[in-house]
Scaffold this active site. Sequence first.
Site, mmCIF file in Angstrom:
data_model
loop_
_atom_site.group_PDB
_atom_site.id
_atom_site.type_symbol
_atom_site.label_atom_id
_atom_site.label_comp_id
_atom_site.label_asym_id
_atom_site.label_seq_id
_atom_site.Cartn_x
_atom_site.Cartn_y
_atom_site.Cartn_z
ATOM 1 N N GLU A 64 71.866 10.989 -27.722
ATOM 2 C CA GLU A 64 71.352 12.200 -28.358
ATOM 3 C C GLU A 64 71.131 11.995 -29.851
ATOM 4 O OE1 GLU A 64 73.240 15.547 -25.399
ATOM 5 O OE2 GLU A 64 73.992 15.451 -27.435
ATOM 6 N N CYS A 73 67.222 9.795 -22.362
ATOM 7 C CA CYS A 73 68.061 9.912 -21.167
ATOM 8 C C CYS A 73 68.607 8.556 -20.733
ATOM 9 C CB CYS A 73 67.253 10.505 -20.022
ATOM 10 S SG CYS A 73 66.578 12.137 -20.331
ATOM 11 N N GLU A 75 68.766 7.183 -17.766
ATOM 12 C CA GLU A 75 67.938 6.448 -16.812
ATOM 13 C C GLU A 75 66.866 5.633 -17.517
ATOM 14 O OE1 GLU A 75 69.101 10.437 -14.866
ATOM 15 O OE2 GLU A 75 68.650 9.682 -16.863
ATOM 16 N N CYS A 115 62.236 10.871 -16.438
ATOM 17 C CA CYS A 115 62.963 9.691 -15.934
ATOM 18 C C CYS A 115 62.457 9.291 -14.550
ATOM 19 C CB CYS A 115 64.464 9.959 -15.899
ATOM 20 S SG CYS A 115 65.192 9.996 -17.542
#
Length: 162
Positions: A64, A73, A75, A115
Amino acid sequence: MKKIKRECTVEVYENENSFSAIEKKLFEATRKACLQAYAPYSKFKVGAGILLDNDKIIIGNNQENAAYPSGLCAERVAIFHAGATYPDIPVKAIAITIDYDLVNTNEFVFPCGACRQSMIEYEMRYKRSIPVFLLGPSKAIGKIDSIRSLMPFYFDRDLLPE
């Protein structure tokens, strides 16, 4: 009128007993990656593990940033790292989990659309299905046979002009 229906089936296992040693190693690495996520704002920790054909495991976790759109993310961190580090080694499987201790749910949590689209690219690239394992609460594991079934209406690169 015509209707188009596509579905996703998740096989649910109570625990890891039905899986191979390398899959169990993937699950362990994915859980560890989740706990190391950098999520100081949302507190929503996600871990992802990529198992390659050479049995290497590449991990990723969400990263983040105070400027929310700048984060990434788990993934995509994992799949892009695998593609950059081992560009010619196909992906054998993907595992994903969240820190269920911090989230109020007893259900599997699925990857976001961005993702899913990024992971589908690797199925198209290597011309084979990639199973997705969702590591859920209470040691439950969900298995989806292909990323395409996880996102049945994806953007297909075959649509792009040559």
